[in-house]
Design a protein around this motif. Structure first.
Motif, PDB file in Angstrom:
ATOM      1  N   CYS A 153      52.029  26.553  40.443  1.00  0.00           N
ATOM      2  CA  CYS A 153      50.760  27.177  40.068  1.00  0.00           C
ATOM      3  C   CYS A 153      51.057  28.515  39.409  1.00  0.00           C
ATOM      4  O   CYS A 153      52.100  29.117  39.635  1.00  0.00           O
ATOM      5  CB  CYS A 153      49.843  27.354  41.275  1.00  0.00           C
ATOM      6  SG  CYS A 153      50.560  28.322  42.627  1.00  0.00           S
ATOM      7  N   LEU A 154      50.150  28.978  38.603  1.00  0.00           N
ATOM      8  CA  LEU A 154      50.327  30.172  37.792  1.00  0.00           C
ATOM      9  C   LEU A 154      49.919  31.410  38.576  1.00  0.00           C
ATOM     10  O   LEU A 154      48.797  31.492  39.091  1.00  0.00           O
ATOM     11  CB  LEU A 154      49.493  30.043  36.513  1.00  0.00           C
ATOM     12  CG  LEU A 154      49.570  31.156  35.480  1.00  0.00           C
ATOM     13  CD1 LEU A 154      50.985  31.376  35.005  1.00  0.00           C
ATOM     14  CD2 LEU A 154      48.660  30.807  34.299  1.00  0.00           C
ATOM     15  N   THR A 155      50.823  32.378  38.698  1.00  0.00           N
ATOM     16  CA  THR A 155      50.525  33.617  39.416  1.00  0.00           C
ATOM     17  C   THR A 155      49.510  34.433  38.628  1.00  0.00           C
ATOM     18  O   THR A 155      49.784  34.834  37.489  1.00  0.00           O
ATOM     19  CB  THR A 155      51.798  34.461  39.620  1.00  0.00           C
ATOM     20  OG1 THR A 155      52.745  33.687  40.362  1.00  0.00           O
ATOM     21  CG2 THR A 155      51.481  35.742  40.369  1.00  0.00           C
ATOM     22  N   PRO A 156      48.329  34.678  39.182  1.00  0.00           N
ATOM     23  CA  PRO A 156      47.305  35.416  38.414  1.00  0.00           C
ATOM     24  C   PRO A 156      47.686  36.885  38.255  1.00  0.00           C
ATOM     25  O   PRO A 156      48.213  37.515  39.173  1.00  0.00           O
ATOM     26  CB  PRO A 156      46.045  35.262  39.269  1.00  0.00           C
ATOM     27  CG  PRO A 156      46.553  35.027  40.657  1.00  0.00           C
ATOM     28  CD  PRO A 156      47.847  34.298  40.517  1.00  0.00           C
ATOM     29  N   LEU A 157      47.411  37.424  37.077  1.00  0.00           N
ATOM     30  CA  LEU A 157      47.619  38.846  36.836  1.00  0.00           C
ATOM     31  C   LEU A 157      46.467  39.634  37.454  1.00  0.00           C
ATOM     32  O   LEU A 157      45.360  39.093  37.647  1.00  0.00           O
ATOM     33  CB  LEU A 157      47.690  39.120  35.338  1.00  0.00           C
ATOM     34  CG  LEU A 157      48.949  38.619  34.622  1.00  0.00           C
ATOM     35  CD1 LEU A 157      48.811  38.780  33.115  1.00  0.00           C
ATOM     36  CD2 LEU A 157      50.190  39.351  35.122  1.00  0.00           C
ATOM     37  N   PRO A 158      46.677  40.912  37.788  1.00  0.00           N
ATOM     38  CA  PRO A 158      45.572  41.719  38.314  1.00  0.00           C
ATOM     39  C   PRO A 158      44.385  41.737  37.344  1.00  0.00           C
ATOM     40  O   PRO A 158      44.563  41.655  36.125  1.00  0.00           O
ATOM     41  CB  PRO A 158      46.203  43.119  38.449  1.00  0.00           C
ATOM     42  CG  PRO A 158      47.663  42.859  38.597  1.00  0.00           C
ATOM     43  CD  PRO A 158      47.945  41.653  37.748  1.00  0.00           C
ATOM     44  N   GLU A 159      43.212  41.853  37.891  1.00  0.00           N
ATOM     45  CA  GLU A 159      42.007  41.873  37.066  1.00  0.00           C
ATOM     46  C   GLU A 159      41.976  43.119  36.187  1.00  0.00           C
ATOM     47  O   GLU A 159      42.475  44.180  36.560  1.00  0.00           O
ATOM     48  CB  GLU A 159      40.760  41.842  37.952  1.00  0.00           C
ATOM     49  CG  GLU A 159      40.614  40.571  38.785  1.00  0.00           C
ATOM     50  CD  GLU A 159      40.292  39.361  37.918  1.00  0.00           C
ATOM     51  OE1 GLU A 159      39.791  39.556  36.791  1.00  0.00           O
ATOM     52  OE2 GLU A 159      40.545  38.225  38.363  1.00  0.00           O
ATOM     53  N   VAL A 160      41.380  42.974  35.014  1.00  0.00           N
ATOM     54  CA  VAL A 160      41.181  44.117  34.115  1.00  0.00           C
ATOM     55  C   VAL A 160      39.697  44.432  34.068  1.00  0.00           C
ATOM     56  O   VAL A 160      38.845  43.569  34.320  1.00  0.00           O
ATOM     57  CB  VAL A 160      41.732  43.824  32.702  1.00  0.00           C
ATOM     58  CG1 VAL A 160      43.241  43.712  32.734  1.00  0.00           C
ATOM     59  CG2 VAL A 160      41.125  42.547  32.121  1.00  0.00           C
ATOM     60  N   THR A 161      39.386  45.677  33.725  1.00  0.00           N
ATOM     61  CA  THR A 161      37.986  46.122  33.791  1.00  0.00           C
ATOM     62  C   THR A 161      37.174  45.683  32.582  1.00  0.00           C
ATOM     63  O   THR A 161      35.994  45.395  32.688  1.00  0.00           O
ATOM     64  CB  THR A 161      37.933  47.651  33.908  1.00  0.00           C
ATOM     65  OG1 THR A 161      38.666  48.232  32.815  1.00  0.00           O
ATOM     66  CG2 THR A 161      38.551  48.107  35.226  1.00  0.00           C
ATOM     67  N   GLY A 162      37.823  45.612  31.417  1.00  0.00           N
ATOM     68  CA  GLY A 162      37.086  45.285  30.194  1.00  0.00           C
ATOM     69  C   GLY A 162      37.309  43.853  29.767  1.00  0.00           C
ATOM     70  O   GLY A 162      37.712  42.993  30.551  1.00  0.00           O
ATOM     71  N   THR A 163      37.044  43.612  28.504  1.00  0.00           N
ATOM     72  CA  THR A 163      37.213  42.273  27.945  1.00  0.00           C
ATOM     73  C   THR A 163      38.222  42.271  26.808  1.00  0.00           C
ATOM     74  O   THR A 163      38.347  41.271  26.100  1.00  0.00           O
ATOM     75  CB  THR A 163      35.857  41.756  27.427  1.00  0.00           C
ATOM     76  OG1 THR A 163      35.342  42.661  26.429  1.00  0.00           O
ATOM     77  CG2 THR A 163      34.860  41.619  28.560  1.00  0.00           C
ATOM     78  N   GLU A 164      38.920  43.390  26.638  1.00  0.00           N
ATOM     79  CA  GLU A 164      39.884  43.496  25.547  1.00  0.00           C
ATOM     80  C   GLU A 164      41.128  42.671  25.856  1.00  0.00           C
ATOM     81  O   GLU A 164      41.687  42.758  26.959  1.00  0.00           O
ATOM     82  CB  GLU A 164      40.287  44.959  25.321  1.00  0.00           C
ATOM     83  CG  GLU A 164      39.183  45.817  24.719  1.00  0.00           C
ATOM     84  CD  GLU A 164      38.882  45.407  23.286  1.00  0.00           C
ATOM     85  OE1 GLU A 164      39.814  44.985  22.573  1.00  0.00           O
ATOM     86  OE2 GLU A 164      37.701  45.498  22.892  1.00  0.00           O
ATOM     87  N   ILE A 165      41.570  41.914  24.870  1.00  0.00           N
ATOM     88  CA  ILE A 165      42.742  41.059  25.075  1.00  0.00           C
ATOM     89  C   ILE A 165      44.020  41.882  25.209  1.00  0.00           C
ATOM     90  O   ILE A 165      45.004  41.433  25.790  1.00  0.00           O
ATOM     91  CB  ILE A 165      42.864  40.053  23.910  1.00  0.00           C
ATOM     92  CG1 ILE A 165      43.868  38.950  24.272  1.00  0.00           C
ATOM     93  CG2 ILE A 165      43.273  40.757  22.613  1.00  0.00           C
ATOM     94  CD1 ILE A 165      43.884  37.802  23.283  1.00  0.00           C
ATOM     95  N   LYS A 166      44.018  43.138  24.690  1.00  0.00           N
ATOM     96  CA  LYS A 166      45.219  43.966  24.734  1.00  0.00           C
ATOM     97  C   LYS A 166      45.283  44.849  25.979  1.00  0.00           C
ATOM     98  O   LYS A 166      46.278  45.531  26.192  1.00  0.00           O
ATOM     99  CB  LYS A 166      45.288  44.848  23.484  1.00  0.00           C
ATOM    100  CG  LYS A 166      45.520  44.061  22.199  1.00  0.00           C
ATOM    101  CD  LYS A 166      45.695  44.991  21.010  1.00  0.00           C
ATOM    102  CE  LYS A 166      45.980  44.190  19.742  1.00  0.00           C
ATOM    103  NZ  LYS A 166      46.151  45.067  18.553  1.00  0.00           N
ATOM    104  N   GLU A 167      44.236  44.861  26.806  1.00  0.00           N
ATOM    105  CA  GLU A 167      44.263  45.666  28.028  1.00  0.00           C
ATOM    106  C   GLU A 167      45.325  45.102  28.978  1.00  0.00           C
ATOM    107  O   GLU A 167      45.355  43.905  29.252  1.00  0.00           O
ATOM    108  CB  GLU A 167      42.896  45.661  28.703  1.00  0.00           C
ATOM    109  CG  GLU A 167      42.836  46.591  29.913  1.00  0.00           C
ATOM    110  CD  GLU A 167      41.448  46.640  30.538  1.00  0.00           C
ATOM    111  OE1 GLU A 167      41.320  47.236  31.624  1.00  0.00           O
ATOM    112  OE2 GLU A 167      40.496  46.067  29.948  1.00  0.00           O
TER     113      GLU A 167
END
Length: 621
Positions: free
Chosen positions: A396-410
Motif C-alpha cells: 500500500c502507498l504511504t500517504p504524504l502529510p496533508e497540505v493546506t492548499g490545493t497547489e500541486i507544488k506545495e
C-alpha cells in the motif's frame, strides 16, 4: 542568694595591668598576620597568578579543577584492581569478519524466496559470542580521506574475488600490498564521476536541493564516494552475498555503508528521508510482487525526490544482446516498472541512453483523486510511516502529510532549506509540532549544547581534534543529530543511530537536517562488518539499556565494530561509567573518567577510551 554576684577577676586588676594585657593582644595579632602573609608569599611563587587566572577559558571552568577520586567513592575498600578486572578472551581468527546478524551459516536455515535468508537473523542470547573479534594479521590504520577513496590496504580486507570477477568494470584492482579503486562500476566503466555528471545534466545536483541519497546494491560504493565532492551524502547498502566484502571495501574507503537487502521487511530508515534513490544494475525485481519494492522506495523518498535507474531494462533496444536476455523479457520488465511508477503517481522526467529518472510528487492531492482510476496500490491507513525496525513491507502507498492548499507544488510535510542552510534550519517535523515534547527552542538549544560539548571533547581527545585522523564516526544515541552537526566542517561522516527504545523517534529530523542515520536495537549486533568505525560516541546508552540487556554484550559489539587505535567517548551517570570501565579494563581498552563540561559537581561524567592495537597471530603461528 538571688542578689549575690560573683566577683570579677578583671574588676580587681589595676589600670596598669589592663593596659599591659591590651598590648599583649595587639602584639600577638600582629605576629599572626605577619606569619600568614609570609605563608601566602611563599606559596604564590609556585602557584597561579591573578593574570593566569583571568586568562583561563571561562567556557570550561572545570579544566583547572582537580580530578575527583572516583575509585574510593564507587568501589569497596577491600577490592583490588587485579581482583575486579576480568580479562575477556579473543575469538579465533576465523571470526575476524564475523557479522552476527548476517551470518552465512545461520542464513541457510531461512527461506531463499525473495532473498529472505539475506535479511537480519540475529543469534539467540545463548548463541552470542562473548569474545573479542580480532583484526586480521598485518592490519593497518586505513589511509586518510580523501586518499582513502581511491586506495585501501590489502591486509585489512584480504579478498581478491572482486578484482577477478569485476576486472573489466573497473571496480577494484589489486597491486602489491593494496587495493586501488578507479571509480568504475557495472554501468559506469568510464568512472563514477563521469556517470554522476550525466545524471547532473538531467537533475540539478549543484544548488543544494539534493543532499541525501540512498544507493541500493551499491557494489564498492563508488557512486556514494564521488557524490561526496558535490556535498551529497549517500547511504549505500548491499547484502552480504557472493560479492564478497563489497560493503567492507566501501567502509575501508571511508564511505557510509551498511549491510542490507530489499526482501520482506522495511529498510531501517524513516519516511521521507532521501532526496535521491539510485539503482545501477542492482538486480532488484522492481516490477514484481505488485511493485512492493518500488512502494518501499516511495516511502523513503522525500516529496519531490528522484528515483534513478540505470542498466537493464533501460535502453534494452540497443543493449539486449550484451545482457544475454531476450527482447520480450526486457520489454516486459520495463513495462512492469513503468506501470508501477505511474501507480505511485511518479512522473518520468527523462530517459537518456542507459539512464532513466522518475520524480515523486510533492504532495498527494492529485494522487488521491487518481485512486478511483488506478485503484492499486491503495493508500495505507493504519501504518506508521517512520516505523522501520523488523516492520513488514506492505503493498500500500504511504500517504504524504496533508497540505493546506490545493497547489500541486506545495511540499507535503514542509519545504526544506537548501544545503548548507538546511543543517541548522528548524526541521519541518519540529516546526509543525509533530514530535511530541520537542519545541523549536529545544532544537536551537540542543544545537548550541553540542557545539560546546564537541569543543570540550577535542580538548581531551587530541585525535578527534586532529584533522583527518578519523573518518567513520558512529553516534549510538543521536537524538536530534547535534553531535554530527557540530562536526560538519571536519572531513568526517557520522552514522546517527536512533535506538528503537528511544522515547521519541527523531530519525526523521536527522534526515531533514541533511544528515544520515539508521535505527538500531543495541541488544543486537549492528548490520556492519568488524572494524567499521574510527570513533564511537555513546550518550546515555547504558542507562537506556540498563534493564534490557547485558552491558558486556553492548561493549563487545562496540569492540567488534571499532577499529584498532579507535576512540570511544561515553557520557552517563558516574555509577554507570564506573561499571563500564570495569568491563573495558578487561578488553584492552585504555580509559579515564573526566568531568562534565559544566564542572565536577555534575553526576554525569565522561569516559574517554582508546582501543589498543592488536591483531590475530601470524598464519604460521
Amino acid at each position: 542568694m538571688a542578689n549575690y554576684r560573683w566577683p570579677s577577676k578583671l574588676s580587681k586588676l589595676s589600670p596598669q595591668a589592663k593596659q599591659t594585657n591590651l598590648y599583649g593582644v595587639i602584639i600577638v595579632t600582629i605576629l599572626c598576620a605577619a606569619s600568614y602573609s609570609v605563608g601566602i608569599w611563599k606559596n604564590s611563587r609556585g602557584g597561579i597568578s591573578r593574570a593566569s587566572l583571568t586568562s583561563l577559558p571561562c567556557t570550561f571552568p572545570n579544566i583547572t579543577s582537580p580530578i575527583l577520586p572516583f575509585t574510593p567513592r564507587h568501589t569497596s575498600p577491600s577490592e583490588t584492581t587485579a581482583a575486579r578486572v576480568v580479562q575477556i578472551p579473543s575469538c579465533g581468527v576465523e571470526f575476524s569478519e564475523y557479522t552476527p546478524c548476517e551470518s552465512v551459516s545461520r542464513s541457510l536455515s531461512f527461506p531463499r524466496d525473495r532473498l529472505i535468508y539475506r535479511e537480519r537473523h540475529c543469534p539467540s542470547k545463548d548463541e552470542i559470542l562473548r569474545c573479542r573479534i580480532p583484526a586480521p594479521y598485518g592490519y593497518s590504520v586505513p589511509f586518510r580521506w580523501p586518499e582513502s577513496r581511491d586506495v585501501a590496504w590489502f591486509a585489512n580486507v584480504p579478498h581478491t574475488e572482486l578484482t577477478v570477477e569485476k576486472k573489466n568494470q573497473n571496480w577494484v584492482r589489486y597491486e602489491k600490498d593494496r587495493f586501488l579503486f578507479p571509480g568504475g562500476g557495472t554501468m559506469f566503466p568510464r568512472g563514477a564521476d563521469a556517470y554522476i555528471g550525466e545524471i547532473g545534466r538531467l537533475i540539478n545536483l549543484k544548488d543544494g536541493s539534493v543532499r541525501t541519497a540512498i544507493d541500493t546494491g551499491c557494489g564498492v560504493a563508488s557512486f556514494g564516494a564521488f557524490l561526496m565532492s558535490r556535498n551529497i551524502v549517500t547511504m549505500s547498502f548491499a547484502p552480504r552475498d557472493t560479492h564478497e566484502a563489497q560493503v567492507q571495501f566501501a567502509l575501508e574507503r571511508g564511505v557510509p555503508a551498511i549491510l542490507g537487502v530489499l526482501a520482506s521487511i522495511r529498510l531501517p530508515f524513516p519516511a521521507r528521508a532521501f532526496d535521491i534513490a539510485h539503482c545501477s544494475r542492482c538486480l532488484i525485481p522492481w516490477g514484481q510482487y505488485n511493485g512492493t519494492y518500488l512502494i518501499e522506495v516511495d516511502r523513503v523518498l522525500r516529496p519531490g525526490g528522484y528515483w534513478i535507474l540505470s542498466g537493464p531494462p533501460i535502453n534494452w533496444q540497443r543493449q539486449w544482446r550484451g545482457w544475454e536476455r531476450t527482447k520480450d523479457d526486457l520489454n516486459s520488465e520495463q513495462s512492469q516498472i513503468e506501470r508501477v511508477a505511474r501507480s505511485l503517481c511518479w512522473k518520468k522526467l527523462a530517459q537518456r541512453e542507459d539512464l532513466a529518472v522518475w520524480q515523486k510528487p510533492t504532495n498527494h492531492i492529485h494522487c488521491k483523486r487518481n485512486r478511483i482510476a488506478l485503484r492499486r496500490p491503495p493508500f495505507c491507513h493504519r501504518t506508521q510511516p517512520d516505523h522501520a525496525w523488523y516492520t513488514k513491507l506492505e503493498q500500500c502507498l504511504t500517504p504524504l502529510p496533508e497540505v493546506t492548499g490545493t497547489e500541486i507544488k506545495e511540499v507535503a510535510g514542509g519545504k526544506l532549506a537548501r544545503w548548507p542552510e538546511r543543517l541548522n534550519a528548524v526541521p519541518p517535523r519540529i516546526k509543525s509540532g509533530s514530535l511530541q515534547g520537542i519545541t523549536v527552542d529545544d532544537f536551537v538549544s540542543n544545537t548550541e549544547t553540542w557545539q560546546t560539548r564537541v569543543s570540550y571533547y577535542k580538548i581531551f581527545d587530541q585525535q578527534l581534534a586532529e584533522t583527518g585522523r578519523y573518518r567513520n564516526l558512529l553516534d549510538m544515541n543521536a537524538y536530534l543529530g547535534g553531535f554530527a552537526s557540530a562536526l560538519v566542517d571536519d572531513p568526517v561522516w557520522v552514522m546517527n543511530v536512533v535506538p528503537v527504545e528511544a522515547s521519541v523517534n527523531t530519525l526523521g529530523v536527522i534526515y531533514e537536517r541533511g544528515l544520515i542515520g539508521t535505527y538500531q536495537n543495541w541488544c543486537e549486533a549492528m548490520s556492519t562488518y568488524p572494524r567499521t568505525y574510527d570513533f564511537i560516541h555513546a550518550d546515555s546508552v547504558f542507562s537506556l539499556y540498563k534493564h534490557r540487556c547485558d552491558m558486556e554484550d553492548i561493549l563487545l559489539e562496540m569492540d567488534r565494530i571499532l577499529r584498532p587505535k579507535g576512540s570511544v567517548i561515553i557520557r552517563d551517570d558516574i555509577d554507570v561509567l564506573t561499571k563500564v570501565k570495569k568491563v573495558t579494563d578487561g578488553m584492552q581498552w585504555e580509559g579515564r573518567i573526566g568531568d562534565h563540561e559544566k564542572g565536577p559537581l555534575e553526576r554525569e561524567k565522561i569516559l574517554f577510551l582508546v582501543k589498543e592495537y592488536w591483531t590475530a597471530p601470524a598464519p604460521d603461528q
